[in-house]
Design an enzyme around this catalytic site. Structure first.
Site, mmCIF file in Angstrom:
data_model
loop_
_atom_site.group_PDB
_atom_site.id
_atom_site.type_symbol
_atom_site.label_atom_id
_atom_site.label_comp_id
_atom_site.label_asym_id
_atom_site.label_seq_id
_atom_site.Cartn_x
_atom_site.Cartn_y
_atom_site.Cartn_z
ATOM 1 N N GLY A 1 -7.561 -3.408 1.543
ATOM 2 C CA GLY A 1 -7.996 -2.421 0.546
ATOM 3 C C GLY A 1 -7.215 -2.572 -0.750
ATOM 4 N N LYS B 1 -7.804 -4.866 6.936
ATOM 5 C CA LYS B 1 -6.812 -4.710 5.892
ATOM 6 C C LYS B 1 -7.335 -5.339 4.594
ATOM 7 C CE LYS B 1 -2.576 -5.478 6.624
ATOM 8 N NZ LYS B 1 -2.329 -4.317 5.738
ATOM 9 N N ALA C 1 -2.856 -0.105 7.235
ATOM 10 C CA ALA C 1 -4.170 -0.687 7.524
ATOM 11 C C ALA C 1 -5.242 0.238 6.949
ATOM 12 C CB ALA C 1 -4.368 -0.842 9.025
ATOM 13 N N GLU D 1 -0.550 -10.761 3.435
ATOM 14 C CA GLU D 1 -0.272 -9.903 4.598
ATOM 15 C C GLU D 1 -0.521 -10.674 5.890
ATOM 16 O OE1 GLU D 1 -1.379 -5.592 2.576
ATOM 17 O OE2 GLU D 1 -2.929 -6.646 3.657
ATOM 18 N N GLY E 1 0.825 -1.211 0.000
ATOM 19 C CA GLY E 1 0.000 0.000 0.000
ATOM 20 C C GLY E 1 0.853 1.253 0.000
#
Ligand code: 5RP
Length: 226
Positions: A100, A98, A87, A107, A33
Site C-alpha cells: 500500500g 503488502k 500489512a 520489503e 508504513g
C-alpha cells in the site's frame, strides 16, 4: 480503541517480543508504513542495545536515522534475525498483501533474508480471503501496458497508481477484483509476467508471527505449518 492505538499496541508488542533477544551485534529489519513507524519509535528506546537496522524504504531509513539508529545496506549483513513490518491484509495462514505504501519489493527482499518475519497489524487487516485490498505490483515503466494486458488475461482489473514512483524508480499497478483464493499460484503467475519486478503477495514467504491488535488486546498468532 482507535486504529492508531491498535497499531501502537502491536508495535509495542513486537518490541517486547524482540527486546530480550537483542545484543550489540543485532541488526533488525524494519518495514514501511504507519504501523512500522510506531515500531521504529519504540526501537529508538533500545538503540544502545543493538547494532543497527536494515530499512525497507528510503522513508524508513530516514526515520531510523532521525532517531540516531545506524542503517546498513542489506548486502553488508550476514544474518537478520528479525524483520518487523505491517500489512494491508493477512489471512489465517499469515499470507499477506503488502505494498500500500509502494515499498513491496524492498520489503519482500528483507523478508526473504530474515529468519523471523513478525507482521504487526490492527484487526481491520485480518480477512478470510485476500484481495479486497487491491494487489500492488511494481512494474518497469516501459512494460506498463504489456503488464496491464497480461493482468486482464489473469482476470484482474489493473489500475495505474498515478503519480507514484517507487524507491527503485518504477511504477505501481494495483490489481482490483482478482481471485486470490490460491495466493501462492497467483503470486507466481504475476511474477512471471515480463516487466513485473514483484507483486505484493507474501504467500511463498508468509509471516512467521502475526501480532494482531484487537479491542480485547494484542493476539499473538504463530504461523501453523501445514
Ligand atoms: C507498505 C506496506 C505497509 O506495511 C502496509 O501498507 C500497511 O501500512 P500501514 O501500517 O500504514 O497500515 O506494505 O508498502
Amino acid at each position: 480503541m482507535t486504529q492508531d492505538e491498535l497499531k501502537k499496541a502491536v508495535a509495542k508488542a513486537a518490541m517486547d517480543h524482540i527486546a530480550p533477544h537483542l545484543n550489540r551485534k543485532s541488526v533488525i529489519g524494519v518495514g514501511t508504513g504507519s504501523t512500522a513507524n510506531f515500531f521504529i519509535d519504540f526501537l529508538a528506546d533500545y538503540k544502545n542495545e543493538f547494532d543497527g537496522a536494515v530499512a525497507s524504504s528510503e522513508a524508513t531509513a530516514e526515520r531510523l536515522k532521525g532517531h540516531g539508529i545506524p542503517v546498513y545496506d542489506l548486502n553488508a549483513i550476514d544474518e537478520l534475525e528479525y524483520y518487523v513490518d505491517g500489512a494491508d491484509e493477512t489471512n489465517e495462514r499469515l499470507e499477506l498483501i503488502k505494498g500500500g505504501g509502494a515499498a513491496l519489493t524492498r520489503e519482500k527482499i528483507v523478508a526473504a533474508v530474515a529468519k523471523t518475519f513478525i507482521c504487526i497489524a490492527d484487526e481491520s487487516k485480518k480477512v478470510d480471503i485476500l484481495g479486497a485490498f487491491p494487489l500492488p505490483v511494481e512494474v518497469i515503466p516501459m512494460a506498463r501496458s504489456h503488464v496491464g494486458r497480461e493482468i486482464v488475461k489473469l482476470g484482474g482489473d489493473p489500475v495505474y497508481r498515478d503519480g507514484v514512483t517507487t524507491d527503485n524508480g518504477n511504477i505501481i499497478i494495483d490489481i482490483h477484483n482478482m481471485d486470490i483464493s490460491r495466493p501462492i499460484q497467483v503470486e507466481e503467475r504475476i511474477n512471471n509476467i515480463v516487466g513485473v519486478v514483484t507483486n505484493g503477495l507474501f504467500a511463498r514467504r508468509p509471516a512467521d508471527l502475526l501480532l494482531l491488535g484487537t479491542s480485547e488486546g494484542v493476539k499473538s498468532i504463530p504461523r501453523q505449518n501445514s
